[in-house]
Design a protein around this motif. Sequence first.
Motif, PDB file in Angstrom:
ATOM      1  N   UNK A   1       0.807  -1.226   0.052  1.00 13.45           N
ATOM      2  CA  UNK A   1      -0.087  -0.080   0.076  1.00 13.45           C
ATOM      3  C   UNK A   1       0.940   1.187  -0.141  1.00 13.45           C
ATOM      4  N   UNK A   2       0.684   2.371  -0.981  1.00 11.13           N
ATOM      5  CA  UNK A   2       1.258   3.377  -0.940  1.00 11.13           C
ATOM      6  C   UNK A   2       1.120   4.174   0.024  1.00 11.13           C
ATOM      7  N   UNK A   3       2.317   4.942   0.756  1.00  7.54           N
ATOM      8  CA  UNK A   3       1.942   5.825   1.859  1.00  7.54           C
ATOM      9  C   UNK A   3       1.701   7.367   1.501  1.00  7.54           C
ATOM     10  N   UNK A   4       1.793   7.602   0.216  1.00 10.13           N
ATOM     11  CA  UNK A   4       1.663   9.027  -0.348  1.00 10.13           C
ATOM     12  C   UNK A   4       0.455   9.045  -1.166  1.00 10.13           C
ATOM     13  N   UNK A   5      -0.372   8.188  -1.105  1.00 11.93           N
ATOM     14  CA  UNK A   5      -1.571   7.982  -1.774  1.00 11.93           C
ATOM     15  C   UNK A   5      -2.870   8.694  -0.841  1.00 11.93           C
ATOM     16  N   UNK A   6      -3.371   9.709  -1.174  1.00 11.50           N
ATOM     17  CA  UNK A   6      -4.677  10.163  -0.417  1.00 11.50           C
ATOM     18  C   UNK A   6      -5.948   9.299  -0.476  1.00 11.50           C
ATOM     19  N   UNK A   7      -6.265   8.689   0.680  1.00 17.93           N
ATOM     20  CA  UNK A   7      -7.657   7.748   0.548  1.00 17.93           C
ATOM     21  C   UNK A   7      -8.287   7.927   1.844  1.00 17.93           C
ATOM     22  N   UNK A   8      -9.466   7.284   1.977  1.00 15.86           N
ATOM     23  CA  UNK A   8     -10.575   7.334   3.023  1.00 15.86           C
ATOM     24  C   UNK A   8     -10.218   6.245   3.931  1.00 15.86           C
ATOM     25  N   UNK A   9      -9.463   6.616   5.186  1.00 15.44           N
ATOM     26  CA  UNK A   9      -9.223   5.364   5.785  1.00 15.44           C
ATOM     27  C   UNK A   9     -10.416   5.227   6.991  1.00 15.44           C
ATOM     28  N   UNK A  10     -10.635   4.151   7.390  1.00 13.25           N
ATOM     29  CA  UNK A  10     -11.648   3.850   8.402  1.00 13.25           C
ATOM     30  C   UNK A  10     -10.851   3.759   9.808  1.00 13.25           C
ATOM     31  N   UNK A  11     -11.265   4.853  10.646  1.00  9.99           N
ATOM     32  CA  UNK A  11     -10.621   4.743  12.073  1.00  9.99           C
ATOM     33  C   UNK A  11     -11.518   4.402  13.101  1.00  9.99           C
ATOM     34  N   UNK A  12     -10.917   4.397  14.523  1.00  7.98           N
ATOM     35  CA  UNK A  12     -11.442   4.116  15.686  1.00  7.98           C
ATOM     36  C   UNK A  12     -10.953   5.356  16.771  1.00  7.98           C
ATOM     37  N   UNK A  13     -11.822   5.910  17.245  1.00 13.13           N
ATOM     38  CA  UNK A  13     -11.616   6.683  18.463  1.00 13.13           C
ATOM     39  C   UNK A  13     -11.960   6.121  19.718  1.00 13.13           C
ATOM     40  N   UNK A  14     -11.176   5.665  20.489  1.00 11.05           N
ATOM     41  CA  UNK A  14     -11.575   4.938  21.562  1.00 11.05           C
ATOM     42  C   UNK A  14     -11.794   5.765  23.029  1.00 11.05           C
ATOM     43  N   UNK A  15     -11.739   7.177  22.931  1.00 11.92           N
ATOM     44  CA  UNK A  15     -12.374   8.236  23.939  1.00 11.92           C
ATOM     45  C   UNK A  15     -13.452   7.886  24.283  1.00 11.92           C
ATOM     46  N   UNK A  16     -13.740   8.301  25.637  1.00 10.33           N
ATOM     47  CA  UNK A  16     -15.120   8.096  26.249  1.00 10.33           C
ATOM     48  C   UNK A  16     -16.079   9.026  25.659  1.00 10.33           C
ATOM     49  N   UNK A  17     -17.410   8.865  25.596  1.00 10.03           N
ATOM     50  CA  UNK A  17     -18.368   9.553  24.916  1.00 10.03           C
ATOM     51  C   UNK A  17     -18.429  10.966  25.632  1.00 10.03           C
ATOM     52  N   UNK A  18     -18.078  11.174  26.955  1.00 10.45           N
ATOM     53  CA  UNK A  18     -18.151  12.390  27.367  1.00 10.45           C
ATOM     54  C   UNK A  18     -16.769  13.055  27.424  1.00 10.45           C
ATOM     55  N   UNK A  19     -15.820  12.566  26.599  1.00 21.39           N
ATOM     56  CA  UNK A  19     -14.234  13.208  26.302  1.00 21.39           C
ATOM     57  C   UNK A  19     -14.363  14.639  26.069  1.00 21.39           C
ATOM     58  N   UNK A  20     -13.512  15.341  26.459  1.00 19.33           N
ATOM     59  CA  UNK A  20     -13.596  16.895  26.099  1.00 19.33           C
ATOM     60  C   UNK A  20     -12.807  17.112  24.752  1.00 19.33           C
ATOM     61  N   UNK A  21     -11.918  16.082  24.408  1.00 17.23           N
ATOM     62  CA  UNK A  21     -11.307  16.301  23.066  1.00 17.23           C
ATOM     63  C   UNK A  21     -11.293  15.052  22.228  1.00 17.23           C
ATOM     64  N   UNK A  22     -12.251  14.638  21.572  1.00 19.58           N
ATOM     65  CA  UNK A  22     -12.358  13.420  20.860  1.00 19.58           C
ATOM     66  C   UNK A  22     -11.635  13.766  19.528  1.00 19.58           C
ATOM     67  N   UNK A  23     -11.363  12.531  18.816  1.00 19.70           N
ATOM     68  CA  UNK A  23     -10.611  12.378  17.716  1.00 19.70           C
ATOM     69  C   UNK A  23     -11.061  13.630  16.624  1.00 19.70           C
TER      70      UNK A  23
END
Length: 177
Positions: A1-23
Amino acid sequence: MDNQTKQWFVMRDLTRPNAKHPAYLMLREKGIRYFTPMIWKIQVYKGKRQRREVPYMQDLLFVYDTRSVIDPLVEEVPTFQYRFLRHTYRVPMTVREKDMEQFIRAVESSASPQYYLPEEVTPDMRNRKIRMIGGQLDGYEGSLITVRGSKVKRLLVELPSLLAATVEVEPEFIQLL
């Protein structure tokens, strides 16, 4: 996989729902393009009930950039992670650019999109195939969702195996296939 190609990545944000600074706020500050499905909820904040826009799924996030930009963020923030394909060794999930752009355009065209997980979309929801002729969603093809007793017509837009949404459409722009 090319590191220089822009694409849509599916990510996870494991911060709590009440976090002040989510991803998604971190990505907004850094100027990185992202999409997270948002819904309106009534929440108690400092003793008062307020209507707030919150992510539909706390840990689902789509990020459009290169691996070389995202990798340092993943290393720096322990709660921000790639979602990996099953039965592979650390191959990140991606979404085709065309599919993601269509999904975002459809969701943003509606004031009140409704989101569904893939297992919540039943075969009877996909009863009639339609194409949109004119309007904001010109050229979209999908399934028409009708709810008994409702005058509102909705179009089902999907990201295969990740997420589905229904958006309101005007009846005059619907063409049955």
